[in-house]
Design a protein around this motif. Structure first.
Motif, short mmCIF file in Angstrom:
data_model
loop_
_atom_site.label_atom_id
_atom_site.label_comp_id
_atom_site.label_asym_id
_atom_site.label_seq_id
_atom_site.Cartn_x
_atom_site.Cartn_y
_atom_site.Cartn_z
N LEU A 1 0.82 -1.26 -0.12
CA LEU A 1 -0.06 -0.05 0.17
C LEU A 1 0.71 1.24 -0.01
CD1 LEU A 1 -2.96 1.35 0.11
CD2 LEU A 1 -2.64 1.00 2.67
N TRP A 2 1.76 1.30 0.72
CA TRP A 2 2.54 2.51 1.19
C TRP A 2 3.89 2.58 -0.05
CZ3 TRP A 2 2.83 1.79 7.04
CH2 TRP A 2 1.39 2.24 7.47
N PHE A 3 4.40 1.73 -0.64
CA PHE A 3 5.82 1.57 -1.12
C PHE A 3 5.63 1.06 -2.74
CE2 PHE A 3 6.90 1.23 3.37
CZ PHE A 3 7.69 2.29 3.58
N ASN A 4 4.42 0.87 -3.09
CA ASN A 4 4.15 0.27 -4.32
C ASN A 4 2.91 0.93 -5.15
OD1 ASN A 4 6.27 -2.37 -4.71
ND2 ASN A 4 5.51 -2.40 -2.61
N ASP A 5 2.64 0.56 -6.16
CA ASP A 5 1.58 1.08 -6.99
C ASP A 5 0.41 0.27 -6.11
OD1 ASP A 5 -0.39 1.22 -8.70
OD2 ASP A 5 0.76 0.91 -10.55
N ARG A 6 -0.59 1.21 -5.70
CA ARG A 6 -1.39 0.81 -5.12
C ARG A 6 -2.28 -0.24 -5.59
NH1 ARG A 6 -5.26 5.27 -1.75
NH2 ARG A 6 -3.20 5.13 -0.67
N ARG A 7 -2.26 -0.25 -7.01
CA ARG A 7 -3.16 -1.33 -7.55
C ARG A 7 -2.50 -2.79 -7.32
NH1 ARG A 7 -2.39 -0.07 -13.70
NH2 ARG A 7 -0.25 0.24 -13.06
N GLU A 8 -1.20 -2.81 -6.92
CA GLU A 8 -0.69 -4.38 -6.38
C GLU A 8 -1.28 -4.62 -5.04
OE1 GLU A 8 3.45 -4.94 -6.65
OE2 GLU A 8 3.59 -3.71 -8.56
N PHE A 9 -1.58 -3.49 -4.16
CA PHE A 9 -2.31 -4.02 -2.89
C PHE A 9 -3.61 -4.35 -3.28
CE2 PHE A 9 -5.77 -2.11 -0.19
CZ PHE A 9 -5.21 -2.79 0.98
N TRP A 10 -4.27 -3.87 -4.16
CA TRP A 10 -5.78 -4.34 -4.49
C TRP A 10 -5.61 -5.69 -5.12
CZ3 TRP A 10 -9.27 -2.44 -1.56
CH2 TRP A 10 -9.27 -1.38 -1.21
N ARG A 11 -4.54 -5.81 -5.95
CA ARG A 11 -4.32 -7.16 -6.60
C ARG A 11 -4.33 -8.38 -5.61
NH1 ARG A 11 -3.28 -11.61 -7.89
NH2 ARG A 11 -2.46 -12.49 -9.92
N LEU A 12 -3.58 -8.12 -4.55
CA LEU A 12 -3.50 -8.97 -3.45
C LEU A 12 -4.56 -9.09 -2.66
CD1 LEU A 12 -1.93 -10.90 -1.52
CD2 LEU A 12 -0.99 -9.02 -0.51
N CYS A 13 -5.37 -8.12 -2.50
CA CYS A 13 -6.71 -8.08 -1.68
C CYS A 13 -7.67 -8.85 -2.40
CB CYS A 13 -7.38 -6.85 -1.48
SG CYS A 13 -6.32 -5.63 -0.12
N LEU A 14 -7.83 -9.04 -3.65
CA LEU A 14 -8.94 -9.94 -4.21
C LEU A 14 -8.85 -11.31 -3.95
CD1 LEU A 14 -11.11 -9.85 -6.29
CD2 LEU A 14 -9.40 -10.13 -7.92
N PRO A 15 -7.70 -11.88 -4.16
CA PRO A 15 -7.50 -13.26 -3.72
C PRO A 15 -7.54 -13.76 -2.24
CG PRO A 15 -5.36 -12.74 -4.57
CD PRO A 15 -6.43 -11.55 -4.77
N LEU A 16 -6.83 -12.78 -1.48
CA LEU A 16 -6.49 -12.85 -0.28
C LEU A 16 -8.09 -12.83 0.57
CD1 LEU A 16 -4.31 -13.20 1.77
CD2 LEU A 16 -4.66 -10.84 2.32
N PHE A 17 -8.74 -11.96 0.52
CA PHE A 17 -9.87 -11.76 1.24
C PHE A 17 -11.06 -12.68 0.73
CE2 PHE A 17 -8.50 -7.14 2.44
CZ PHE A 17 -7.74 -7.68 3.47
N ALA A 18 -10.87 -12.86 -0.52
CA ALA A 18 -11.98 -13.89 -1.24
C ALA A 18 -11.85 -15.30 -0.62
CB ALA A 18 -11.76 -13.63 -2.65
N GLY A 19 -10.49 -15.65 -0.63
CA GLY A 19 -10.13 -17.08 -0.25
C GLY A 19 -10.61 -17.16 1.50
N MET A 20 -10.39 -16.06 2.08
CA MET A 20 -10.83 -16.50 3.55
C MET A 20 -12.14 -16.42 3.78
SD MET A 20 -7.93 -13.60 4.83
CE MET A 20 -8.22 -13.47 6.50
#
Length: 223
Positions: free
Chosen positions: A71-90
Motif C-alpha cells: 500500500l505504501w511503497f508500491n503501485d496501489r493497484r498491487e495492493f488491491w491485486r493482493l486483496c482480491l484473492p486474499l480476502f475472497a479466499g478467507m
C-alpha cells in the motif's frame, strides 16, 4: 462502493478484519462437534513439535506487514491485486466451514514441560479449537502472500531476490508449522495450497483485462 474502497484502503482492511473475526468466532462457538473429521495416513507420520509455534505466530504479523508494504511503497493497484484473492479466499473458507462443519483430532492429550514454547502452544489451543480447519487459512494466506512477493514490480530486480527467497522460506515454514502443531491435517494444507493457486490465477485473469502491467509475469521457461 468501489470508489470508497479505493479512497479508504485502511478502513477497508479494518472493516474486513472485524467481519472476519466476528464470523470466525461465531463458527468457533457454534461448531463444537464437526460433521467431518479430516485425517490421512501422513498425519500419523508427522511428529508434534512445539517450536513450530514460532513460524505459526509469525503469520499474524506477515499479513499486515505485506499489505501495508504494498500500500505504501508500491503501485496501489498491487495492493488491491493482493486483496482480491486474499480476502475472497478467507471468506470462502469460512463459508465452507459454516456449510460443512469440519475439524481434526490430531492434538496430543497433553504436552510436557512449562517453557515458553509449551505455554504458547497451550494458549493457542485454548483460543483456537480443532474445528473449522478445511481449507487451512494459514496455508492459503501464506501461499497467496508468497506469490504477491514474486509478482511485485518493485522486487523484480535481481538484487531483491533474497526478499522473495525469504518469503518462500517463511511460507514453507508456516505450512509445516500447521502440521507440526497438529492444527491441521495434510488434507487441509493441500486444500489451502490449491485454493491459493486457483484464486491467484483468477485474480491474474482479471488483472490481464483491467491492468495488464500487473498480471503475473511468469519466467520464460514456464511458457
Amino acid at each position: 462502493m468501489r470508489t470508497w474502497c479505493k479512497d479508504h484502503p485502511i478502513l477497508f482492511m479494518a472493516y474486513y478484519l472485524v467481519f472476519y473475526l466476528i464470523f470466525f468466532n461465531l463458527l468457533e462457538k457454534s461448531i463444537l462437534v464437526p460433521d467431518l473429521v479430516l485425517h490421512c495416513a501422513l498425519d500419523d507420520m508427522i511428529p508434534f513439535c512445539k517450536y513450530a509455534i514460532i513460524p505459526y505466530y509469525l503469520w499474524f504479523a506477515w499479513i499486515p506487514c505485506t499489505l501495508f508494504y504494498l500500500l505504501w511503497f508500491n503501485d496501489r493497484r498491487e495492493f488491491w491485486r493482493l486483496c482480491l484473492p486474499l480476502f475472497a479466499g478467507m471468506t470462502l473458507s469460512l463459508l465452507f466451514c459454516a456449510i460443512v462443519p469440519n475439524g481434526v483430532d490430531l492434538r496430543p492429550a497433553r504436552i510436557a514441560g512449562n517453557d515458553i514454547f509449551t505455554r504458547l502452544v497451550r494458549g493457542l489451543w485454548r483460543t483456537d479449537t480443532s474445528t473449522n480447519v478445511f481449507p487451512s487459512i494459514h496455508v492459503f494466506n501464506s501461499v497467496t502472500l508468497a506469490l504477491a512477493y514474486h509478482r511485485c514490480a518493485r522486487l523484480r530486480d535481481r538484487k531483491w531476490l533474497w526478499v522473495k527467497i525469504c518469503a518462500d522460506v517463511l511460507c514453507v515454514a508456516i505450512i509445516l508449522s500447521t502440521l507440526l502443531l497438529k492444527q491441521h491435517s495434510v488434507i487441509d494444507a493441500a486444500a489451502g495450497v490449491v485454493l491459493a493457486v486457483v484464486l491467484d490465477a483468477a485474480a491474474d485473469a482479471v488483472a490481464r483485462r483491467t491492468a495488464p502491467d500487473l498480471a503475473y509475469r511468469r519466467p520464460v521457461f514456464l511458457h
